[in-house]
Write an enzyme that holds these catalytic residues in place. Structure first.
Site, short mmCIF file in Angstrom:
data_model
loop_
_atom_site.label_atom_id
_atom_site.label_comp_id
_atom_site.label_asym_id
_atom_site.label_seq_id
_atom_site.Cartn_x
_atom_site.Cartn_y
_atom_site.Cartn_z
N ASN A 193 0.20 -1.23 -0.29
CA ASN A 193 0.00 -0.04 0.01
C ASN A 193 0.83 1.36 0.47
O ASN A 193 2.10 1.19 -0.36
CB ASN A 193 -0.84 0.47 1.25
N GLU B 207 3.40 1.39 2.79
CA GLU B 207 4.57 0.85 3.62
C GLU B 207 6.10 1.00 2.31
O GLU B 207 7.03 0.92 2.12
CB GLU B 207 3.97 -0.43 3.02
N ASP C 40 -6.97 -7.26 1.44
CA ASP C 40 -7.00 -9.60 1.37
C ASP C 40 -8.07 -9.25 -0.18
O ASP C 40 -8.07 -9.92 -0.70
CB ASP C 40 -7.36 -9.32 2.22
#
Length: 333
Positions: free
Chosen positions: A207, A210, A278
């Site tokens: 993301n 990160e 996810d």
């Protein structure tokens, strides 16, 4: 993309074997009403009306795959405790293969307990141990990984890292080497601590936060062009074939080794962003496993990740939901 093509693309996910490796947990939702302030301290009193447990972490990725029609196999370590055995029962209820689960009596099973009132999260309580798993558990997981590869021939492997101790350097390097030898594509949903360990992966999906920490460039207000260049840097540093960076309400940026594409987010009634990543990695991995057009798969993942944000708490996406929503968006373009 025509409606028939959308349906065929998503229905092709059916019965595809995918091996999911990573940190798992129980997501617990404690719901209730607030009608007064505690006389003991200036805090609200929640009168609990329900407690609901859901599969979390890499297990939610497996559940997403299951609801999309695929056949997930989950590989992870949990505590040899009451919560761990309860977690196995949760997997069994969802008909998710648990042959890759290793019980570890030296650690506890992770639980994230959220206290919710009037659809607002009040506080989260984390019961966990994040120390790296021990050497023997690492060996057991690698052995089971090899057995699952031999017995089930998965079309793709997802490495789902939550920094809870399962994805050690040894685990990552060994699994990546095995997949390379067996020509199995690997999709990675990373956490910052292990970024540089995921060398030579097929798909890398950080993301914005990160990626921002790893590249050491301020990407928060960066233009599409700068974000695209950041993806190229990531791809080069990791020797990754494809990189997707999720940008929350800004959609995602995609690099397939040749071109950069920005996929904007669609307008949503956002309820909860938990679990969106996810859903995105699940759809991307399925498209990758089937050799589908990467940008088209990324668009499906973009739509699925946005759609799941309209749900409360960590929830999977269903194949029929994804089909209908994609058809609706295409119709209104």
């Amino acid at each position: 993309m025509e409606n028939d093509q959308i349906r065929k693309t998503i229905e092709a996910f059916k019965d595809v074997n995918v091996l999911v490796v990573g940190d798992v947990m129980i997501d617990r939702y404690i719901k209730g009403n607030i009608n007064r302030i505690s006389p003991e301290a200036p805090v609200p009193v929640v009168e609990v009306t329900s407690v609901e447990d859901r599969l979390g972490g890499a297990a939610n990725v497996a559940l997403n795959l299951k609801k999309l029609g695929a056949t997930p196999i989950l590989l992870s370590a949990i505590g040899d405790d009451d919560d761990g055995h309860y977690f196995l029962k949760m997997l069994h209820k969802e008909e998710i293969y648990s042959s890759g689960m290793v019980l570890d009596n030296s650690r506890r099973t992770t639980i994230k307990a959220r206290v919710v009132s009037q659809k607002q999260q009040m506080i989260r309580l984390d019961y966990e141990e994040v120390a790296p798993i021990g050497k023997q558990v690492v060996i057991n997981l690698i052995d089971r990984f090899v057995e699952i590869i031999e017995d089930n021939a998965p079309k793709a492997v997802i490495l789902q890292d939550y920094n809870k101790g399962v994805m050690t350097t040894s685990i990552i390097q060994n699994l990546m080497q095995i997949c390379s030898k067996m020509n199995i594509p690997v999709a990675v949903d990373p956490k910052y601590d292990n970024f540089s360990t995921y060398q030579n992966c097929t798909l890398f999906k950080p993301n914005l936060k990160e990626a921002n920490a790893f590249i050491d460039i301020d990407l928060n207000t960066a233009s599409d062009q700068v974000l695209g260049e950041a993806l190229k840097v990531l791809a080069e540093k990791l020797n990754a074939q494809n990189v997707v960076m999720t940008l929350s309400e800004r959609g995602m940026v995609v690099y397939d080794g040749k071109q950069i594409s920005h996929l904007p987010a669609y307008k949503r009634n956002i309820s909860d962003v938990s679990g969106a990543g996810d859903t995105v990695i699940s759809i991307l991995a399925l498209g990758m496993a089937l050799g589908q057009h990467f940008l088209a798969t990324a668009e499906l993942a973009n739509i699925g990740g946005g759609l799941v944000c309209e749900k409360s708490g960590v929830e999977p996406i269903y194949a029929e939901e994804l089909i209908k929503e994609t058809e609706r968006i295409v119709k209104n373009l």
